[in-house]
Motif scaffolding. Sequence first.
Motif, short mmCIF file in Angstrom:
data_model
loop_
_atom_site.label_atom_id
_atom_site.label_comp_id
_atom_site.label_asym_id
_atom_site.label_seq_id
_atom_site.Cartn_x
_atom_site.Cartn_y
_atom_site.Cartn_z
N PRO A 82 0.82 -1.21 0.00
CA PRO A 82 0.00 0.00 0.00
C PRO A 82 0.86 1.27 0.00
O PRO A 82 0.51 2.26 -0.63
CB PRO A 82 -0.82 -0.11 1.29
CG PRO A 82 -0.86 -1.56 1.59
CD PRO A 82 0.44 -2.11 1.09
N GLN A 83 2.00 1.22 0.67
CA GLN A 83 2.88 2.39 0.73
C GLN A 83 3.33 2.79 -0.67
O GLN A 83 3.42 3.98 -1.00
CB GLN A 83 4.10 2.11 1.61
CG GLN A 83 5.00 3.31 1.75
CD GLN A 83 6.16 3.03 2.69
OE1 GLN A 83 6.40 1.91 3.10
NE2 GLN A 83 6.89 4.06 3.03
N ASN A 84 3.62 1.83 -1.52
CA ASN A 84 4.07 2.13 -2.87
C ASN A 84 2.93 2.25 -3.87
O ASN A 84 3.08 2.88 -4.91
CB ASN A 84 5.04 1.04 -3.35
CG ASN A 84 6.33 1.04 -2.57
OD1 ASN A 84 6.80 2.08 -2.13
ND2 ASN A 84 6.90 -0.14 -2.37
N GLY A 85 1.78 1.62 -3.57
CA GLY A 85 0.71 1.56 -4.53
C GLY A 85 -0.37 2.61 -4.38
O GLY A 85 -1.14 2.85 -5.31
N LEU A 86 -0.44 3.24 -3.21
CA LEU A 86 -1.46 4.27 -3.00
C LEU A 86 -0.88 5.65 -3.24
O LEU A 86 0.32 5.87 -3.04
CB LEU A 86 -2.00 4.19 -1.57
CG LEU A 86 -2.87 2.98 -1.26
CD1 LEU A 86 -3.20 2.92 0.22
CD2 LEU A 86 -4.14 3.01 -2.08
N PRO A 87 -1.73 6.59 -3.63
CA PRO A 87 -1.24 7.96 -3.80
C PRO A 87 -0.59 8.47 -2.52
O PRO A 87 -0.97 8.09 -1.42
CB PRO A 87 -2.50 8.76 -4.11
CG PRO A 87 -3.48 7.76 -4.61
CD PRO A 87 -3.14 6.46 -3.92
N ARG A 88 0.39 9.30 -2.65
CA ARG A 88 1.16 9.80 -1.52
C ARG A 88 0.28 10.45 -0.45
O ARG A 88 0.51 10.26 0.74
CB ARG A 88 2.23 10.79 -2.02
CG ARG A 88 3.24 11.20 -1.01
CD ARG A 88 4.10 10.09 -0.43
NE ARG A 88 4.70 9.24 -1.43
CZ ARG A 88 5.15 8.01 -1.17
NH1 ARG A 88 5.08 7.51 0.04
NH2 ARG A 88 5.66 7.27 -2.11
N ASN A 89 -0.76 11.19 -0.84
CA ASN A 89 -1.60 11.86 0.16
C ASN A 89 -2.31 10.85 1.06
O ASN A 89 -2.50 11.10 2.24
CB ASN A 89 -2.61 12.79 -0.49
CG ASN A 89 -3.60 12.06 -1.38
OD1 ASN A 89 -3.25 11.11 -2.06
ND2 ASN A 89 -4.83 12.52 -1.38
N VAL A 90 -2.69 9.68 0.54
CA VAL A 90 -3.34 8.66 1.36
C VAL A 90 -2.33 8.08 2.34
O VAL A 90 -2.60 7.94 3.52
CB VAL A 90 -3.93 7.54 0.47
CG1 VAL A 90 -4.44 6.39 1.32
CG2 VAL A 90 -5.04 8.10 -0.40
N TRP A 91 -1.14 7.77 1.87
CA TRP A 91 -0.13 7.20 2.75
C TRP A 91 0.30 8.23 3.80
O TRP A 91 0.46 7.90 4.97
CB TRP A 91 1.08 6.70 1.96
CG TRP A 91 2.02 5.96 2.86
CD1 TRP A 91 3.22 6.36 3.29
CD2 TRP A 91 1.77 4.71 3.49
NE1 TRP A 91 3.76 5.44 4.13
CE2 TRP A 91 2.90 4.41 4.29
CE3 TRP A 91 0.73 3.81 3.49
CZ2 TRP A 91 2.99 3.26 5.05
CZ3 TRP A 91 0.83 2.65 4.25
CH2 TRP A 91 1.95 2.39 5.02
#
Length: 98
Positions: free
Chosen positions: A83-92
Amino acid sequence: MESELPEKITALKIEEILTILRNIDQNIDGILADLSEPGKISIADFMEKNFMFNMVIEKFAYLTGRSLTTFKKDFKIAFKTTPQNGLPRNVWNSHIMN
């Protein structure tokens, strides 16, 4: 003056909003009546439709019917990344800050 609405007014206002919602969407009762916990659903389908929403990772896990650990594991299986690499930065980032 009391800060709470009298029971009769509260019941009237609830009936009023239900009438308005039923006029907008005749299927609203099924949505409003379903107060159950979300069940485990397809993580790929859910994330493809909802990844852009700025929610903490725990909320994504909950809405897909998973614990955080299971969500991360299933995310990696579905998307071949974390999820850290696959989700947009704002979500992480919202996950890190919360």
